[in-house]
Design a protein around this motif. Structure first.
Motif, PDB file in Angstrom:
ATOM      1  N   ASP A 147       0.841  -1.196   0.000  1.00 25.73           N
ATOM      2  CA  ASP A 147       0.000   0.000   0.000  1.00 25.73           C
ATOM      3  C   ASP A 147       0.878   1.248   0.000  1.00 25.73           C
ATOM      4  N   TYR A 179      -5.738   2.349  -7.381  1.00 27.01           N
ATOM      5  CA  TYR A 179      -5.542   2.301  -5.927  1.00 27.01           C
ATOM      6  C   TYR A 179      -6.855   1.959  -5.224  1.00 27.01           C
ATOM      7  N   GLU A 180      -7.937   2.578  -5.686  1.00 24.00           N
ATOM      8  CA  GLU A 180      -9.254   2.282  -5.096  1.00 24.00           C
ATOM      9  C   GLU A 180      -9.623   0.815  -5.331  1.00 24.00           C
ATOM     10  N   GLN A 183      -7.782  -1.157  -2.744  1.00 23.82           N
ATOM     11  CA  GLN A 183      -8.381  -0.940  -1.413  1.00 23.82           C
ATOM     12  C   GLN A 183      -9.678  -1.726  -1.283  1.00 23.82           C
ATOM     13  N   ARG A 195      -2.144  -6.078   4.469  1.00 29.43           N
ATOM     14  CA  ARG A 195      -1.625  -4.787   4.020  1.00 29.43           C
ATOM     15  C   ARG A 195      -0.211  -4.586   4.540  1.00 29.43           C
TER      16      ARG A 195
END
Ligand code: TMP
Length: 221
Positions: A147, A179-180, A183, A195
């Motif tokens: 991350d 990135y979303e 996530q 993570r």
């Protein structure tokens, strides 16, 4: 110590996962013996995959690759890789470290390209590519999500100064959506995803990654 395990590392461009995977590979070889661990990647973990990778990574104005074709090429790479590299290694009891897997397709081709309507078709094709029809579906036992703030990741890629791939060169908003996408998968897969904070220097990231991997594999010390 666990054997026949698939560990995937994934994350945005410039998350530093490749450096950490190289280090984990060397460290695990010392612990488990040379032949008991392999390091591989998607796309490009087979000779066919290397050709698919070069088609996908280079922007060529004379050769349009549609979004569906792009998604299918990543799946073709995965099918060949699962059948000819990952499955035999798992059956031989090896630990397989894989740089990216289908989590990257969801992040890039579904979220990045804003093609959420492809998700159902992708899930079917991807299960087939992972071997659902040929010896059992290959699933990661654990995914390490590196991350990194995506802008910091992009800065690292540019600082390497060794050329940008078609994906590295995508607009800012694409990388934000990727990135979303990661996530969202992290939130949905709490038991198999871990993570790793990839923002600090690589020595700090190594320590985090080793704590997670050594515990997962049951390695003492
Ligand atoms: P890398 O292996 O050097 O990180 O480059 C691979 C690139 O391919 C990276 O930008 C992510 C992208 N990719 C996808 O878009 N979809 C996929 O399914 C995979 C495995 C990678």
């Amino acid at each position: 110590m666990k054997k026949g395990v698939l560990l995937v590392a994934d994350g945005n461009e410039g998350a530093g996962k490749t450096t950490i995977l190289n280090w984990l590979y060397e460290t695990l070889k010392q612990q488990m013996g040379d032949g008991m661990v392999i390091l591989t990647r998607q796309p490009g973990g087979t000779p066919l995959g290397a050709k698919i990778r070069s088609l996908l990574m280079t922007a060529d104005p004379t050769m349009e690759i549609s979004e569906v074709a792009e998604l299918l090429l990543f799946c073709a790479d995965r099918a060949n890789h699962c059948d000819t590299v990952i499955r035999p290694a798992l059956e031989a009891g090896k630990v397989v470290l894989c740089d990216r897997f289908d989590s990257s397709t969801i992040a890039h081709q579904i979220f990045g390209r804003m093609r959420h309507e492809y998700l159902d078709a992708f899930k079917m094709i991807n299960a087939f590519a992972r071997g659902a029809g040929s010896g059992g579906e290959i699933m990661p036992d654990m995914t390490l999500f590196f991350d990194v703030e995506f802008e910091r990741g992009l800065d690292r890629v540019r600082a390497r100064n060794d050329g940008l791939t078609k994906f590295d060169a995508e607009e800012h908003a694409f990388h934000r959506r990727v990135y979303e996408g990661f996530q969202s998968q992290l939130a949905a897969n709490a038991t198999t995803w871990t993570r790793i904070d990839a923002n600090p220097a690589s020595e700090v990231v190594k320590t985090q990654a080793w704590a997670v991997v050594s515990e997962f594999l049951g390695i003492q010390g």
